[in-house]
Design an enzyme around this catalytic site. Sequence first.
Site, PDB file in Angstrom:
ATOM      1  N   GLY A  72       0.809  -1.209   0.000  1.00  0.00           N
ATOM      2  CA  GLY A  72       0.000   0.000   0.000  1.00  0.00           C
ATOM      3  C   GLY A  72       0.846   1.264   0.000  1.00  0.00           C
ATOM      4  O   GLY A  72       0.537   2.235  -0.691  1.00  0.00           O
ATOM      5  N   GLN A  85      -7.724  -0.309   3.336  1.00  0.00           N
ATOM      6  CA  GLN A  85      -8.556  -0.895   4.395  1.00  0.00           C
ATOM      7  C   GLN A  85      -9.928  -1.342   3.916  1.00  0.00           C
ATOM      8  O   GLN A  85     -10.603  -2.083   4.623  1.00  0.00           O
ATOM      9  CB  GLN A  85      -8.736   0.114   5.543  1.00  0.00           C
ATOM     10  CG  GLN A  85      -7.489   0.343   6.356  1.00  0.00           C
ATOM     11  CD  GLN A  85      -7.044  -0.884   7.149  1.00  0.00           C
ATOM     12  OE1 GLN A  85      -7.800  -1.830   7.357  1.00  0.00           O
ATOM     13  NE2 GLN A  85      -5.800  -0.894   7.581  1.00  0.00           N
ATOM     14  N   HIS A 103      -1.597  -7.458   2.324  1.00  0.00           N
ATOM     15  CA  HIS A 103      -1.649  -8.060   3.664  1.00  0.00           C
ATOM     16  C   HIS A 103      -2.835  -7.602   4.493  1.00  0.00           C
ATOM     17  O   HIS A 103      -2.980  -8.003   5.646  1.00  0.00           O
ATOM     18  CB  HIS A 103      -0.328  -7.845   4.418  1.00  0.00           C
ATOM     19  CG  HIS A 103      -0.075  -6.447   4.884  1.00  0.00           C
ATOM     20  ND1 HIS A 103      -0.129  -6.111   6.215  1.00  0.00           N
ATOM     21  CD2 HIS A 103       0.238  -5.324   4.222  1.00  0.00           C
ATOM     22  CE1 HIS A 103       0.160  -4.816   6.336  1.00  0.00           C
ATOM     23  NE2 HIS A 103       0.385  -4.327   5.142  1.00  0.00           N
ATOM     24  N   THR A 160      11.907  -6.990 -11.939  1.00  0.00           N
ATOM     25  CA  THR A 160      11.284  -8.269 -12.275  1.00  0.00           C
ATOM     26  C   THR A 160      10.132  -8.562 -11.314  1.00  0.00           C
ATOM     27  O   THR A 160      10.312  -8.525 -10.097  1.00  0.00           O
ATOM     28  CB  THR A 160      12.339  -9.393 -12.199  1.00  0.00           C
ATOM     29  OG1 THR A 160      13.405  -9.046 -13.088  1.00  0.00           O
ATOM     30  CG2 THR A 160      11.759 -10.741 -12.589  1.00  0.00           C
ATOM     31  N   CYS A 198       2.390   6.862  24.285  1.00  0.00           N
ATOM     32  CA  CYS A 198       2.979   7.532  25.436  1.00  0.00           C
ATOM     33  C   CYS A 198       4.340   8.085  25.015  1.00  0.00           C
ATOM     34  O   CYS A 198       5.220   7.330  24.614  1.00  0.00           O
ATOM     35  CB  CYS A 198       3.127   6.529  26.572  1.00  0.00           C
ATOM     36  SG  CYS A 198       3.531   7.329  28.107  1.00  0.00           S
TER      37      CYS A 198
HETATM   38  C1  LIG Z   1      -5.016   3.030   5.039  1.00  0.00           C
HETATM   39  C2  LIG Z   1      -3.669   2.424   4.825  1.00  0.00           C
HETATM   40  N1  LIG Z   1      -2.917   2.839   3.784  1.00  0.00           N
HETATM   41  C3  LIG Z   1      -1.709   2.333   3.549  1.00  0.00           C
HETATM   42  C4  LIG Z   1      -1.166   1.368   4.367  1.00  0.00           C
HETATM   43  C5  LIG Z   1       0.218   0.856   4.086  1.00  0.00           C
HETATM   44  O1  LIG Z   1       0.174  -0.384   3.437  1.00  0.00           O
HETATM   45  P1  LIG Z   1       1.479  -1.322   3.401  1.00  0.00           P
HETATM   46  O2  LIG Z   1       1.714  -1.757   4.793  1.00  0.00           O
HETATM   47  O3  LIG Z   1       1.080  -2.446   2.492  1.00  0.00           O
HETATM   48  O4  LIG Z   1       2.568  -0.525   2.839  1.00  0.00           O
HETATM   49  C6  LIG Z   1      -1.907   0.907   5.451  1.00  0.00           C
HETATM   50  C7  LIG Z   1      -1.326  -0.097   6.379  1.00  0.00           C
HETATM   51  O5  LIG Z   1      -1.517  -0.026   7.578  1.00  0.00           O
HETATM   52  C8  LIG Z   1      -3.188   1.453   5.686  1.00  0.00           C
HETATM   53  O6  LIG Z   1      -3.935   1.061   6.729  1.00  0.00           O
END
Ligand SMILES: Cc1ncc(COP(=O)(O)O)c(C=O)c1O
Length: 380
Positions: free
Chosen positions: A71, A179, A201, A237, A322
């Site tokens: 992501g 998400q 993931h 690749t 914290c």
């Molecule tokens: C809303 C959102 N965008 C992007 C990401 C980042 O994705 P990645 O961990 O696959 O780089 C996350 C991961 O927590 C996410 O919750």
Amino acid sequence: MKQIYLDYNASTPVAPEVAAIMRGMLEDGFGNPSSPHWAGAPARQAVESARRQVAGLLGCAPEEIVFTSGGSEANNLALKGVFFASGRERPHIVATRIEHPAIVAPCQFLERLGATVTWLPVDGTGRVDPDDLRRAITPNTIVVSIMHANNEVGTIQPIADCAAIAHEHGILFHSDAAQSVGKIPTRVENLGVDLLTIAGHKLYAPKGIGALYIRQGIALEPLIHGAGHESGRRAGTESALLAAALGEASILAADLEPMREVEALRDRFWARLQEHFGAGVVLNGHPEQRLPNTLNVCFVGRVGADILAALPEVAASTGSACHSGRIELSPVLLAMDVEPEVGMGAIRFSLGRGTTGEDLDAVVAGLTAVLTPSGIELRR
Ligand SMILES: Cc1ncc(COP(=O)(O)O)c(C=O)c1O
């Protein structure tokens, strides 16, 4: 108490169907997908079939999918790709105050290169007002990036309305759907987006793979220059192994039926928390326009991290950190104007395909034990 995983928004386990595909790929198909000979063919077929599967999930053409490492890379490619391709003097970007760091940090980087960024506010439920977007647009705006659903509180944004506003002004629209994919419908035509991020993931594929949907005809400068992989949009690749995993996960994600069960479990969990804690527990996020698996709540006057520390078997996340002895709320809760005394008690429970009613009952019992006056002494 057995170990209970309620952090599916952080990462999901690899689905058995996905693991089975990967096992086969590890033993076979080592060739380079770009090689024209017999060894390259199965790898190439695996990558292209995975591209069709991801495209099937999003309702787009396979050529509009570029595989990435996840992501974060997809978000970076969207924003930096548009910025560098725009050739504008003082480009302007619009994003929201509740974006993931994988949007915030690239925007801040682009500010150092001369871009200006407007951060849209959200209301107390975490929703953006499309009129705020309308007001934020300037003649220099090149791209609007609004996440489909928030990772912490699960609030779903009015993406189609916002994309329509951007398009009225001829501006590209990107949405980070890391998400939302596999939890709610994410067909790009219905959302009206030009660019859309997905992360493997979060949908039962492994880490290290994601994709960016790029509407046909949009020019993006690649982040990684090299040979002409991914139609020249991302050199390197391709991993047929990881692409195939994302492809299989996309087939599973297209079936939203299992999410109805997850939502019913989530709602029952919330009802039980209210029964036990009454006004001592507050919901964060939109009551309806929210991901079906996400329950972010504040235990009023308590510290979320302390509660989780007293329940080490429960894997969930807090909404505060914290720092040097001071509790700081997450930027998302701050943007939603959550009071510090309330927000410091935030915990995000995110459910998934493996969650059971018994797990949730055990968590309610555990919370009751630690939060009653005779329970473990917690900071107030
Ligand atoms: C809303 C959102 N965008 C992007 C990401 C980042 O994705 P990645 O961990 O696959 O780089 C996350 C991961 O927590 C996410 O919750």
